[in-house]
Scaffold this motif. Structure first.
Motif, PDB file in Angstrom:
ATOM      1  N   ASN A  16       0.840  -1.200   0.000  1.00 25.17           N
ATOM      2  CA  ASN A  16       0.000   0.000   0.000  1.00 25.17           C
ATOM      3  C   ASN A  16       0.874   1.247   0.000  1.00 25.17           C
ATOM      4  OD1 ASN A  16      -2.329  -1.517   2.281  1.00 25.17           O
ATOM      5  ND2 ASN A  16      -2.687  -1.138   0.120  1.00 25.17           N
ATOM      6  N   ALA A  17       1.879   1.250   0.863  1.00 21.76           N
ATOM      7  CA  ALA A  17       2.741   2.420   1.002  1.00 21.76           C
ATOM      8  C   ALA A  17       3.510   2.700  -0.294  1.00 21.76           C
ATOM      9  CB  ALA A  17       3.711   2.217   2.168  1.00 21.76           C
ATOM     10  N   GLU A  18       3.819   1.650  -1.052  1.00 21.98           N
ATOM     11  CA  GLU A  18       4.566   1.795  -2.306  1.00 21.98           C
ATOM     12  C   GLU A  18       3.659   2.063  -3.502  1.00 21.98           C
ATOM     13  OE1 GLU A  18       6.620  -1.918  -2.730  1.00 21.98           O
ATOM     14  OE2 GLU A  18       7.693  -1.672  -0.836  1.00 21.98           O
ATOM     15  N   GLY A  19       2.341   1.994  -3.328  1.00 21.70           N
ATOM     16  CA  GLY A  19       1.423   2.132  -4.456  1.00 21.70           C
ATOM     17  C   GLY A  19       1.437   0.908  -5.358  1.00 21.70           C
ATOM     18  N   ARG A  20       1.736  -0.248  -4.784  1.00 24.75           N
ATOM     19  CA  ARG A  20       1.818  -1.500  -5.538  1.00 24.75           C
ATOM     20  C   ARG A  20       0.468  -2.199  -5.496  1.00 24.75           C
ATOM     21  NH1 ARG A  20       6.244  -3.468  -7.413  1.00 24.75           N
ATOM     22  NH2 ARG A  20       7.494  -2.022  -6.167  1.00 24.75           N
ATOM     23  N   LEU A  21      -0.012  -2.647  -6.649  1.00 20.59           N
ATOM     24  CA  LEU A  21      -1.320  -3.304  -6.727  1.00 20.59           C
ATOM     25  C   LEU A  21      -1.246  -4.680  -6.064  1.00 20.59           C
ATOM     26  CD1 LEU A  21      -2.206  -2.390 -10.419  1.00 20.59           C
ATOM     27  CD2 LEU A  21      -3.267  -1.451  -8.360  1.00 20.59           C
ATOM     28  N   GLN A  22      -2.039  -4.866  -5.011  1.00 22.84           N
ATOM     29  CA  GLN A  22      -2.013  -6.131  -4.291  1.00 22.84           C
ATOM     30  C   GLN A  22      -3.017  -7.115  -4.867  1.00 22.84           C
ATOM     31  OE1 GLN A  22      -0.977  -5.356   0.235  1.00 22.84           O
ATOM     32  NE2 GLN A  22      -2.534  -3.959  -0.493  1.00 22.84           N
ATOM     33  N   GLY A  23      -4.256  -6.650  -5.039  1.00 21.96           N
ATOM     34  CA  GLY A  23      -5.284  -7.568  -5.500  1.00 21.96           C
ATOM     35  C   GLY A  23      -5.324  -8.788  -4.613  1.00 21.96           C
ATOM     36  N   GLY A  94      -5.253  -9.513 -11.931  1.00 20.76           N
ATOM     37  CA  GLY A  94      -4.638 -10.311 -12.982  1.00 20.76           C
ATOM     38  C   GLY A  94      -3.139 -10.097 -13.081  1.00 20.76           C
ATOM     39  N   ALA A  95      -2.652  -9.858 -14.312  1.00 17.77           N
ATOM     40  CA  ALA A  95      -1.216  -9.682 -14.553  1.00 17.77           C
ATOM     41  C   ALA A  95      -0.668  -8.399 -13.943  1.00 17.77           C
ATOM     42  CB  ALA A  95      -0.944  -9.709 -16.060  1.00 17.77           C
ATOM     43  N   TRP A  96      -1.537  -7.501 -13.507  1.00 15.28           N
ATOM     44  CA  TRP A  96      -1.087  -6.240 -12.920  1.00 15.28           C
ATOM     45  C   TRP A  96      -0.696  -6.383 -11.450  1.00 15.28           C
ATOM     46  CZ3 TRP A  96      -4.445  -1.520 -14.768  1.00 15.28           C
ATOM     47  CH2 TRP A  96      -4.288  -1.370 -16.150  1.00 15.28           C
ATOM     48  N   GLN A  97      -1.110  -7.454 -10.809  1.00  9.71           N
ATOM     49  CA  GLN A  97      -0.794  -7.620  -9.390  1.00  9.71           C
ATOM     50  C   GLN A  97       0.715  -7.612  -9.178  1.00  9.71           C
ATOM     51  OE1 GLN A  97      -4.782  -9.995  -7.974  1.00  9.71           O
ATOM     52  NE2 GLN A  97      -2.941 -11.191  -8.107  1.00  9.71           N
ATOM     53  N   PHE A 122     -13.370  -1.639 -16.342  1.00 13.80           N
ATOM     54  CA  PHE A 122     -12.085  -2.041 -16.899  1.00 13.80           C
ATOM     55  C   PHE A 122     -11.614  -3.359 -16.293  1.00 13.80           C
ATOM     56  CE2 PHE A 122      -7.487  -2.261 -16.982  1.00 13.80           C
ATOM     57  CZ  PHE A 122      -7.210  -1.955 -18.309  1.00 13.80           C
ATOM     58  N   VAL A 123     -11.183  -4.294 -17.162  1.00 10.68           N
ATOM     59  CA  VAL A 123     -10.633  -5.574 -16.722  1.00 10.68           C
ATOM     60  C   VAL A 123      -9.157  -5.614 -17.100  1.00 10.68           C
ATOM     61  CG1 VAL A 123     -10.799  -8.090 -16.881  1.00 10.68           C
ATOM     62  CG2 VAL A 123     -12.876  -6.686 -17.120  1.00 10.68           C
ATOM     63  N   PRO A 124      -8.261  -5.706 -16.127  1.00  9.15           N
ATOM     64  CA  PRO A 124      -6.841  -5.804 -16.458  1.00  9.15           C
ATOM     65  C   PRO A 124      -6.557  -7.097 -17.222  1.00  9.15           C
ATOM     66  CG  PRO A 124      -7.169  -5.322 -14.118  1.00  9.15           C
ATOM     67  CD  PRO A 124      -8.499  -5.696 -14.682  1.00  9.15           C
ATOM     68  N   PRO A 125      -5.426  -7.161 -17.920  1.00  3.35           N
ATOM     69  CA  PRO A 125      -5.077  -8.403 -18.593  1.00  3.35           C
ATOM     70  C   PRO A 125      -4.730  -9.503 -17.585  1.00  3.35           C
ATOM     71  CG  PRO A 125      -3.258  -6.833 -18.717  1.00  3.35           C
ATOM     72  CD  PRO A 125      -4.416  -6.109 -18.095  1.00  3.35           C
ATOM     73  N   GLY A 126      -4.833 -10.743 -18.018  1.00  2.00           N
ATOM     74  CA  GLY A 126      -4.401 -11.862 -17.178  1.00  2.00           C
ATOM     75  C   GLY A 126      -5.550 -12.732 -16.707  1.00  2.00           C
ATOM     76  N   ASP A 127      -5.228 -13.975 -16.415  1.00  2.00           N
ATOM     77  CA  ASP A 127      -6.223 -14.954 -15.980  1.00  2.00           C
ATOM     78  C   ASP A 127      -6.891 -14.523 -14.680  1.00  2.00           C
ATOM     79  OD1 ASP A 127      -5.554 -16.523 -18.137  1.00  2.00           O
ATOM     80  OD2 ASP A 127      -4.248 -17.880 -16.996  1.00  2.00           O
ATOM     81  N   GLY A 128      -8.200 -14.630 -14.647  1.00  2.00           N
ATOM     82  CA  GLY A 128      -8.962 -14.365 -13.437  1.00  2.00           C
ATOM     83  C   GLY A 128      -9.184 -12.902 -13.109  1.00  2.00           C
ATOM     84  N   ALA A 129      -8.647 -11.991 -13.919  1.00  2.00           N
ATOM     85  CA  ALA A 129      -8.776 -10.558 -13.619  1.00  2.00           C
ATOM     86  C   ALA A 129     -10.244 -10.140 -13.615  1.00  2.00           C
ATOM     87  CB  ALA A 129      -7.996  -9.730 -14.630  1.00  2.00           C
ATOM     88  N   GLU A 130     -10.568  -9.193 -12.743  1.00  2.00           N
ATOM     89  CA  GLU A 130     -11.945  -8.733 -12.568  1.00  2.00           C
ATOM     90  C   GLU A 130     -12.031  -7.225 -12.728  1.00  2.00           C
ATOM     91  OE1 GLU A 130     -14.019 -11.080  -9.015  1.00  2.00           O
ATOM     92  OE2 GLU A 130     -12.036 -10.328  -8.440  1.00  2.00           O
TER      93      GLU A 130
END
Length: 196
Positions: A16-23, A94-97, A122-130
């Motif tokens: 969270n602090a780094e702005g990294r997508l956790q999903g 998805g692939a953005w995590q 919007f659905v990010p690329p990658g399997d299972g993305a929502e």
């Protein structure tokens, strides 16, 4: 629904602090997030007069379970007296995590702008993305199935879906909503209210 539900977002993680997508990546709280969880529990202790009458439910991810256990201890309750529900996991990126938007822009220039055009669908690329829209379909049965007073620890995306499902805000505003980690969200008589 005549029940009162207190929703809490998990405390801060390093991602969270780094702005990294956790999903749905299973990350841990940092020290600041642990303190947030404890403070939210201290607030809930003043709000929940009969905790034995409440259902306590959390997303099964490590950051939400630790938040629940810390807030229960701050309420004067045993840490382990809660259940988990798979429907409460965070939206799948998805692939953005595991990446920041700055990192994503280097491999897919313009991806952030494309997402902002219709962030709700919007659905990010990658399997299972929502999308957030798909997330609301997952959360609706949980919300409709609440049968009594509840304390729920979950994620920012899930709370955006709850704002939409309760008709508090239009979807496009829900998608952009900032969800704090240091406050409690109360649902009562169909109305959402932040408490601090």
């Amino acid at each position: 629904m005549g029940s009162i539900v207190y929703f809490v977002r998990h405390g801060q993680t390093d991602w969270n602090a780094e702005g990294r997508l956790q999903g749905q990546a299973d990350t841990d709280l940092n020290d600041f997030g642990r303190a947030q969880a404890t403070r939210n529990g201290e607030l809930l202790r003043t709000l929940v007069v009969q905790p034995e009458a409440f259902d306590f439910v959390a997303s099964p991810m490590r950051r939400t379970r630790e938040t629940m256990e810390r807030l229960r201890r701050a309420m004067g309750l045993p840490a382990e007296g809660y259940r988990t529900d798979e429907r409460l996991v965070e939206v799948n990126f998805g692939a953005w995590q595991e990446r920041t938007f700055a990192e994503l822009e280097t491999v897919d220039p313009g991806c952030f702008a494309r997402r902002e055009e219709d962030k709700w669908r919007f659905v990010p690329p990658g399997d299972g993305a929502e999308s957030y829209e798909a997330l609301t379909r997952r959360i609706r049965p949980f919300l409709e199935g609440i049968a009594g007073d509840t304390v729920c620890v979950t994620h920012g995306g899930v709370l955006r879906a709850i704002f939409s499902l309760t008709d508090t805000l239009p979807p496009e505003e829900c998608a952009a909503l900032q969800i704090p980690q240091d406050r409690v969200l109360r649902l009562r008589d169909g109305r959402l209210e932040w408490l601090s």
